[in-house]
Design an enzyme around this catalytic site. Structure first.
Site, PDB file in Angstrom:
ATOM      1  N   ASP A  34       0.914  -1.023   0.058  1.00 46.41           N
ATOM      2  CA  ASP A  34      -0.005   0.059   0.028  1.00 46.41           C
ATOM      3  C   ASP A  34       0.958   1.268   0.048  1.00 46.41           C
ATOM      4  O   ASP A  34       1.942   1.193   0.443  1.00 46.41           O
ATOM      5  CB  ASP A  34      -0.770  -0.230   1.316  1.00 46.41           C
ATOM      6  CG  ASP A  34      -2.138   1.001   0.945  1.00 46.41           C
ATOM      7  OD1 ASP A  34      -2.079   1.801   0.033  1.00 46.41           O
ATOM      8  OD2 ASP A  34      -3.173   0.791   1.652  1.00 46.41           O
TER       9      ASP A  34
HETATM   10  C1  BGC Z   1      -4.911   3.318  -0.176  1.00 47.99           C
HETATM   11  C2  BGC Z   1      -4.927   2.294  -1.293  1.00 47.99           C
HETATM   12  C3  BGC Z   1      -4.709   2.925  -2.493  1.00 47.99           C
HETATM   13  C4  BGC Z   1      -3.422   3.803  -2.326  1.00 47.99           C
HETATM   14  C5  BGC Z   1      -3.156   4.475  -3.670  1.00 47.99           C
HETATM   15  C6  BGC Z   1      -3.776   4.040  -0.133  1.00 47.99           C
HETATM   16  O1  BGC Z   1      -4.017   5.268   0.730  1.00 47.99           O
HETATM   17  O2  BGC Z   1      -5.109   2.486   1.195  1.00 47.99           O
HETATM   18  O3  BGC Z   1      -6.204   1.613  -1.264  1.00 47.99           O
HETATM   19  O4  BGC Z   1      -4.747   1.993  -3.609  1.00 47.99           O
HETATM   20  O5  BGC Z   1      -3.489   4.802  -1.575  1.00 47.99           O
HETATM   21  O6  BGC Z   1      -3.911   5.737  -3.991  1.00 47.99           O
END
Ligand code: BGC
Length: 744
Positions: A243
């Site tokens: 993530d």
């Molecule tokens: C989120 C993810 C997301 C990623 C990219 C993170 O803050 O938890 O679900 O895919 O950002 O935007």
């Protein structure tokens, strides 16, 4: 040669080894971390392109600048806005899941993406989790059986689905650092099965490591989770993507199966798997083979996506905003809406009899696609309920709209979610780097949370003052109409990434307004758009309640078709709607929304498993949803086949006057279990469409694993000999047929 054939795979592995043999350490390192916010490094010399990813579950997110969280600002990235995963799950229909996956995959490819960061398949542990709208269900079986076709739909477009967030990303509070204490049984029975199915049945090409810790270790540095469970037990050979900002330590992430580090920061060379890793390798502290293993997993995904290799010219090109995508989205939206209550057949309304319709409530006219965090979408269009009603009725019917209650303009402090905060800092500094140690990240989130709560308190007075006038106007208007529809609920100021809801109540004093409207209109049609359960203290007084999750660009059209009976509602709840938050397992044990550490004390007893065990009646139970017709169930037969498979058959008859679809559910209830087990668990379901008066046979199979529980000592699923009750129902409480099977 077929790309999934053994021969092709063997050849590919050889080619991958050859490529790795030609690569310099710098080239390898560039492939395993972001060199843009949604892009990894390319090795042009060897024909290896960047991997380009994008959010998210409700459509392909707008483009950002490479190193700034500033939208590109072009108008070429508007897309089809799809029903949220919660809406999709309410269809209980794997065909719809496949279609939605297909739409998302085609649009992602059409936009030039390689990896789409979806679907969200975390189990809804608590109704207050801010991101519940992005997830499917509280039940692992339902989540798994919808995730698999979704993934297949995505990946047939030569785009990788990246299922998220692995694992047990159950709350937003302190999401970067929270340490979740979960026992193995709870993990294996509740929080892991959907991911396992994604890997083993969906053949998913990539998986996103979550922000949280499990049992002391961050998920992206968690050897048990990534090396042992994911790779060794399940045989995953695709790419693990972190993530954004979930990697904290170089050595730990390097030495476990974390393949690609992505983050929110623009100092790409300083990512843990960038220069710090290179230095450690050069010093001999970490072996280069750890990098090779990661590159291998990434290259394998690239071959599967036809990004490299001989199949390259056959890679699908995708398409976004195709008219057929909108048709599929409408169909899913129609199937997703849930009729919770309909006394005296208040619904459907007869359009011909309505000369004046009064519509009250902010969600009638609200656009939801542009909010919620990383799931936000730049929608090609979004039809709100009011527009759906008006376009359905045409110009000869008077439609009067009133806001009903006040929703404050979203102040700046609401933009505090962790991703957004960091974005603001990036925008405001020359260097483009916020301070990035863990303490600061936690502090940033904690400060944001304090500000958010303080702002909410302040708003309450403003809302109360403004509502005095709005309520009076709404109640007066409601008296003078052929029909009155209230459209309230939640929005993405509340259902959002980065923070959890503070309670389960309807915001903006909506309960007070609904009570006042019900006093003057017994036939008030109460409808909601929202992403997570709310308390409905007035529900006994209301005749009709219709619930819609965020259902995509065609929400309003689907809504109108249901209200006027062109579509017979068939959605059912994929999660429990408790009477009050205090009834939830997590509210009772206080182990949700804490900072630092939470213990999953309730074990496997969350959602309906908890309500069953504690004999707490919910407002609307898991699996509940009404239709404009009725269904009768009969003739259950159970045959034990092939050792322990149980073949199940029964008849469903449409006994009403309208065509409709029924979602039939099969629960397994162990009798006299040797260990503590939930009273019953969903193990199979089907959706059957029937014309009035017609019957249909439902045939389902329960496999041995459907009777099993996870034994921690043996570290295996086992199903004990003995009797099991098989419950066939229209919901988890409305059981229509029962039978007993004996496993010997
Ligand atoms: C989120 C993810 C997301 C990623 C990219 C993170 O803050 O938890 O679900 O895919 O950002 O935007």
């Amino acid at each position: 040669m077929k790309t999934d054939s053994k021969k092709y795979q063997k050849k590919t592995e050889k080619e991958i080894d050859k490529i790795i043999g030609k690569m310099t350490l710098d080239e390898k390192i560039s492939m395993i971390h972001g060199v843009g916010l949604f892009r990894t490094g390319a090795v042009e010399r060897l024909g290896i392109p960047s991997v380009i990813s994008s959010d998210g579950p409700m459509g392909v997110r707008a483009d950002f600048m490479n190193d700034r969280w500033i939208p590109s600002g072009n108008n070429d990235d508007k897309v089809s806005y799809m029903p949220s995963n919660s809406a999709l799950a309410s269809t209980w229909n794997p065909e719809r899941a496949y279609e939605m996956g297909h739409v998302l995959g085609a649009e992602a490819r059409g936009r030039g993406k390689d990896v789409i960061l979806a679907p969200g398949i975390n189990i809804k542990r608590d109704p207050l989790c801010g991101r519940n709208f992005e997830y499917m269900s509280e039940d692992p079986k339902l989540t798994a059986t919808l995730a698999v076709p979704f993934i297949k739909g995505v990946q047939e477009n030569d785009v990788a689905s990246c299922v998220k967030h692995f694992a047990a990303n159950a709350q937003e509070t302190d999401r970067l650092m929270v340490d979740e204490e979960i026992d193995d049984r709870t993990l294996y029975e509740l929080y892991l099965p959907a991911f396992k199915a994604a890997v083993q049945e969906g053949n998913v090409y990539s998986i996103m490591g979550a922000y949280n810790k499990i049992n002391g270790y961050h998920c992206c540095e968690n050897k048990n989770l990534l090396d042992f469970v994911l790779r060794a037990e399940w045989g995953f050979d695709g790419t693990v993507i972190s993530d954004w900002g979930a990697v904290h330590k170089t050595r730990e992430a390097a030495q476990c199966s974390m393949d690609m580090e992505m983050s929110i920061f623009a100092d790409f060379d300083e990512y843990k798997l960038a220069n710090p890793l290179k230095e450690a390798i050069l010093k001999g502290e970490i072996s280069e083979e750890t990098v090779n293993a990661k590159v291998r997993n990434i290259l394998r995904m690239m071959y599967r996506l036809k990004m490299i290799g001989k199949e390259k010219e056959h890679r699908k090109q995708g398409v976004y905003n195709a008219p057929e995508h909108r048709k599929m989205i409408l169909r899913t939206a129609e199937e997703s809406m849930i009729l919770l209550k309909n006394e005296n057949h208040v619904l459907p309304l007869d359009a011909k009899k309505i000369k004046k319709l009064v519509v009250i409530g902010q969600n009638a006219a609200k656009i939801h696609s542009d909010g919620g965090g990383s799931a936000e979408i730049k929608a090609l269009y979004e039809i709100c309920p009011l527009m759906g009603l008006k376009t359905y009725l045409g110009g000869n019917t008077q439609v009067q709209y009133l806001k009903g209650y006040h929703v404050p303009d979203k102040p700046k402090t609401f933009d505090h979610n962790w991703q957004a905060d960091s974005l603001d800092d990036l925008k405001n500094t020359d260097v483009g780097q916020p301070v990035r140690d863990e303490v600061n990240q936690t502090e940033m989130q904690r400060k944001g949370e304090e500000e958010r709560l303080a702002a909410l308190e302040k708003e309450k007075t403003e809302i109360h003052e403004k509502n005095k006038v709005l309520f009076t106007q709404a109640v007066e208007a409601a008296k003078d109409a052929d029909a009155v529809i209230f459209v309230g609920g939640l929005n993405h100021d509340i259902d959002s990434e980065g923070f959890d809801r503070s309670d389960m109540k309807l915001p903006y004093e909506q309960d007070m307004l609904i009570e006042a409207l019900l006093d003057v209109r017994k036939d008030l049609i109460v409808t909601f758009v929202g992403g997570s359960p709310v308390e409905m203290p007035w529900r006994d007084k209301a005749s009709a309640i219709l619930w819609s999750y965020y259902a995509g660009m065609e929400t309003g059209n689907a809504f109108a078709k249901i209200i006027f009976g062109d579509v017979n509602p068939s959605g059912k709840l994929a999660e429990t709607f408790p009477k009050k938050y205090a009834d939830c397992a997590t509210a009772k044990n206080g182990q949700f929304g804490l900072w630092g550490k939470i213990r999953f004390e309730e074990g496997v007893y969350c959602g309906y498993r908890h309500h069953d065990r504690q004999r707490i009646a919910p407002a609307f139970c898991f699996g509940h949803g009404l239709s404009y017709t009725e269904f009768a169930y009969s003739g259950l037969t159970l045959k034990t086949e092939k050792g322990r498979d149980v073949k199940l058959s029964f008849t469903v008859k449409n006994t009403g006057k309208k065509s409709g679809s029924e979602i039939v559910q099969v629960y397994v209830a162990p009798i006299g279990a040797k260990v503590n087990r939930p009273d019953k668990e969903l193990k199979a379901y089907a959706k059957i469409e029937l014309a009035p008066g017609k019957s249909g046979k439902v045939n389902l199979v329960l496999k041995q694993e459907d009777f099993a529980y996870f034994d921690e000592h043996l570290h295996a699923f086992i199903s004990d000999e003995g009797d099991y009750e098989i419950l066939v129902g229209a919901s988890c409480e409305d059981i229509r047929l029962r039978g007993i099977v004996t496993l010997s």
